[in-house]
Design an enzyme around this catalytic site. Structure first.
Site, mmCIF file in Angstrom:
data_model
loop_
_atom_site.group_PDB
_atom_site.id
_atom_site.type_symbol
_atom_site.label_atom_id
_atom_site.label_comp_id
_atom_site.label_asym_id
_atom_site.label_seq_id
_atom_site.Cartn_x
_atom_site.Cartn_y
_atom_site.Cartn_z
ATOM 1 N N GLU A 96 0.824 -1.192 0.000
ATOM 2 C CA GLU A 96 0.000 0.000 0.000
ATOM 3 C C GLU A 96 0.865 1.251 0.000
ATOM 4 O O GLU A 96 1.924 1.287 0.614
ATOM 5 C CB GLU A 96 -0.938 -0.032 1.210
ATOM 6 C CG GLU A 96 -1.873 -1.224 1.103
ATOM 7 C CD GLU A 96 -2.940 -1.262 2.175
ATOM 8 O OE1 GLU A 96 -3.046 -0.304 2.955
ATOM 9 O OE2 GLU A 96 -3.666 -2.263 2.203
ATOM 10 N N CYS A 368 -1.622 5.969 9.823
ATOM 11 C CA CYS A 368 -0.422 5.296 10.337
ATOM 12 C C CYS A 368 -0.774 3.965 10.973
ATOM 13 O O CYS A 368 -1.665 3.877 11.810
ATOM 14 C CB CYS A 368 0.238 6.130 11.435
ATOM 15 S SG CYS A 368 1.085 7.553 10.836
HETATM 16 N N1 SAH Z 1 8.723 0.259 10.483
HETATM 17 C C1 SAH Z 1 8.876 1.686 10.542
HETATM 18 C C2 SAH Z 1 7.995 2.453 9.584
HETATM 19 C C3 SAH Z 1 6.559 2.028 9.451
HETATM 20 S S1 SAH Z 1 5.471 2.444 10.789
HETATM 21 C C4 SAH Z 1 8.690 2.179 11.960
HETATM 22 O O1 SAH Z 1 8.345 1.371 12.833
HETATM 23 O O2 SAH Z 1 8.949 3.342 12.230
HETATM 24 C C5 SAH Z 1 5.295 4.193 10.710
HETATM 25 C C6 SAH Z 1 4.809 4.806 12.014
HETATM 26 O O3 SAH Z 1 3.457 4.409 12.297
HETATM 27 C C7 SAH Z 1 5.640 4.379 13.227
HETATM 28 O O4 SAH Z 1 5.990 5.485 14.002
HETATM 29 C C8 SAH Z 1 4.686 3.480 13.991
HETATM 30 O O5 SAH Z 1 4.991 3.476 15.367
HETATM 31 C C9 SAH Z 1 3.347 4.111 13.675
HETATM 32 N N2 SAH Z 1 2.197 3.226 13.905
HETATM 33 C C10 SAH Z 1 2.135 1.892 13.732
HETATM 34 N N3 SAH Z 1 0.902 1.428 14.056
HETATM 35 C C11 SAH Z 1 0.162 2.503 14.416
HETATM 36 C C12 SAH Z 1 -1.207 2.682 14.832
HETATM 37 N N4 SAH Z 1 -2.040 1.642 14.932
HETATM 38 N N5 SAH Z 1 -1.614 3.937 15.109
HETATM 39 C C13 SAH Z 1 -0.780 4.988 14.986
HETATM 40 N N6 SAH Z 1 0.499 4.883 14.591
HETATM 41 C C14 SAH Z 1 0.979 3.655 14.317
#
Ligand code: SAH
Length: 382
Positions: A96, A368
């Site tokens: 995605e 996110c």
């Molecule tokens: N693997 C990388 C990039 C992808 S996640 C990382 O962990 O940074 C991108 C961002 O989305 C990260 O900061 C993660 O903590 C956040 N994230 C993941 N699941 C989420 C959710 N359910 N709600 C809000 N943010 C979330």
């Protein structure tokens, strides 16, 4: 009827394209022509490369070469203008990619916020609004993810495979084509914050960055990569001559909390992570971003905000707070707005720039951590 091309040109750099041309007894500059066609013009078929002689185009096709632009299988449009693209790769896997018009592209090179320039430009006559609009593309780096963060939907998929450099660039090329946007004239920010952990696919990710800078023409200062905290790669990344800005997903203010929501903290704990963050060679005016997903009753208390203050004390850092994007498969809830505001105020009072991220495209599961193959849902689809 030609069979499906098996070799993708997208993902090859100038040197590789030049060698390919030389291997077919073509002049070296054919490599540059291919490079421009793939990355600057973003063609989707070889027969569109009008600068190449017909017989060379035919020969490439006979040898099984094709552009390798991934296909947009579906798109979902949010009421806030966000578009979630389901991008199909040559083996049928999907990832995605999210388009956020005037999105939260993060801070500008000068440290100010993304929206400032839009307001400033509103007074200036004859400035095409589209010229200053800073849309953001959120890009995936893997099919699924291996990191297993407890609050993230992509984690539920596990990891299927890494994306090739061409598949990372291909997401951006496909979305730019669909949106009719042409960098560098029209600005776009890139955030490598989609599905996957970019630092567990480090070489392909870095190759895609160089292709995007040199080929597509998106400056590295408009790119941010987010890592869950793969400490050795944070150190490697600091040594890269061309690199995006770095964001680190913190999500817990002490080891017990962080390990509970991000099991990878048992491998690289907060002391190691923060040491690498403090030693990271920031450029002039650059700040390190920490992302902190606020989860109700888990990590959103004032005491935890004070622990975050201590963790980043003295660093050139900013903190992006994200209220958890909820979902029924997750055992967590999103905090009340007042909790989010109170958490932020503690950081700000301690002199730490802290921002609350707007959730984008929640109605289409594009926010996110919501990215996974949510084909079972039926949001408005175009
Ligand atoms: N693997 C990388 C990039 C992808 S996640 C990382 O962990 O940074 C991108 C961002 O989305 C990260 O900061 C993660 O903590 C956040 N994230 C993941 N699941 C989420 C959710 N359910 N709600 C809000 N943010 C979330």
């Amino acid at each position: 009827m030609l069979s499906q091309p098996s070799n993708s040109l997208l993902g090859l750099n100038l040197r590789e394209l030049t060698n390919l041309a030389l291997g077919s007894a073509q002049p070296a500059y054919r490599g540059q022509q291919l490079f421009d066609a793939l990355y600057r013009q973003r063609i989707d078929r070889l027969d569109q490369v009008s600068t190449l002689p017909l017989d060379y185009r035919a020969r490439l096709a006979e040898e099984g070469w094709g552009v390798g632009l991934p296909k947009i299988a579906r798109q979902f449009v949010s009421s806030d203008g966000t578009i979630r693209y389901l991008v199909e790769l040559s083996d049928g896997e999907t990832v995605e990619t999210v388009w956020m018009p005037e999105g939260d592209g993060g801070e500008r090179g000068d440290g100010s916020e993304a929206g400032d320039e839009i307001e400033a430009a509103a007074d200036v006559e004859h400035v095409e609004r589209v010229m200053v609009r800073r849309s953001t593309i959120c890009v995936s780096s893997q099919v699924g993810c291996a990191v297993n963060c407890k609050f993230c939907f992509t984690a539920l998929l596990g990891v299927k495979r890494n994306l090739e450099a061409g598949e990372i660039v291909g997401q951006i090329a496909a979305v730019l084509r669909d949106r009719g946007v042409d960098p560098p004239l029209q600005r776009v920010n890139l955030v490598f914050m989609g599905m996957g952990e970019p630092f567990l696919n480090y070489d392909n990710f870095m190759k895609s960055v160089r292709l995007l800078v040199e080929g597509v023409g998106i400056p590295e200062s408009r790119m941010t990569v987010s890592t869950a905290g793969i400490v050795p790669r944070i150190r490697d990344f600091g040594q890269e001559p061309v690199r995006p800005k770095l964001a680190i997903s913190l999500n817990g203010s002490n080891d017990a909390l962080r390990s509970a929501v991000m099991p990878l903290n048992r491998k690289w704990n907060l002391a190691e992570l923060m040491k690498a963050a403090r030693e990271f060679p920031l450029r002039t005016r650059e700040r390190m971003t920490f992302e902190y997903v606020l989860i109700e009753g888990v990590n959103d208390a004032p005491e935890q905000a004070r622990e975050v203050v201590e963790l980043v004390r003295g660093m050139r850092a900013r903190i992006n707070l994200i209220a958890l994007n909820p979902g029924t498969e997750l055992p967590y809830r999103t905090p009340e707005q007042e909790r989010v505001v109170a958490f932020r105020e503690i950081l700000v009072a301690a002199g730490i720039p802290a921002f609350v991220r707007r959730p984008r495209g929640r109605d289409i599961f594009a926010a996110c951590g919501q990215l996974k193959k949510t084909m079972e849902v039926s949001p408005r689809s175009t």
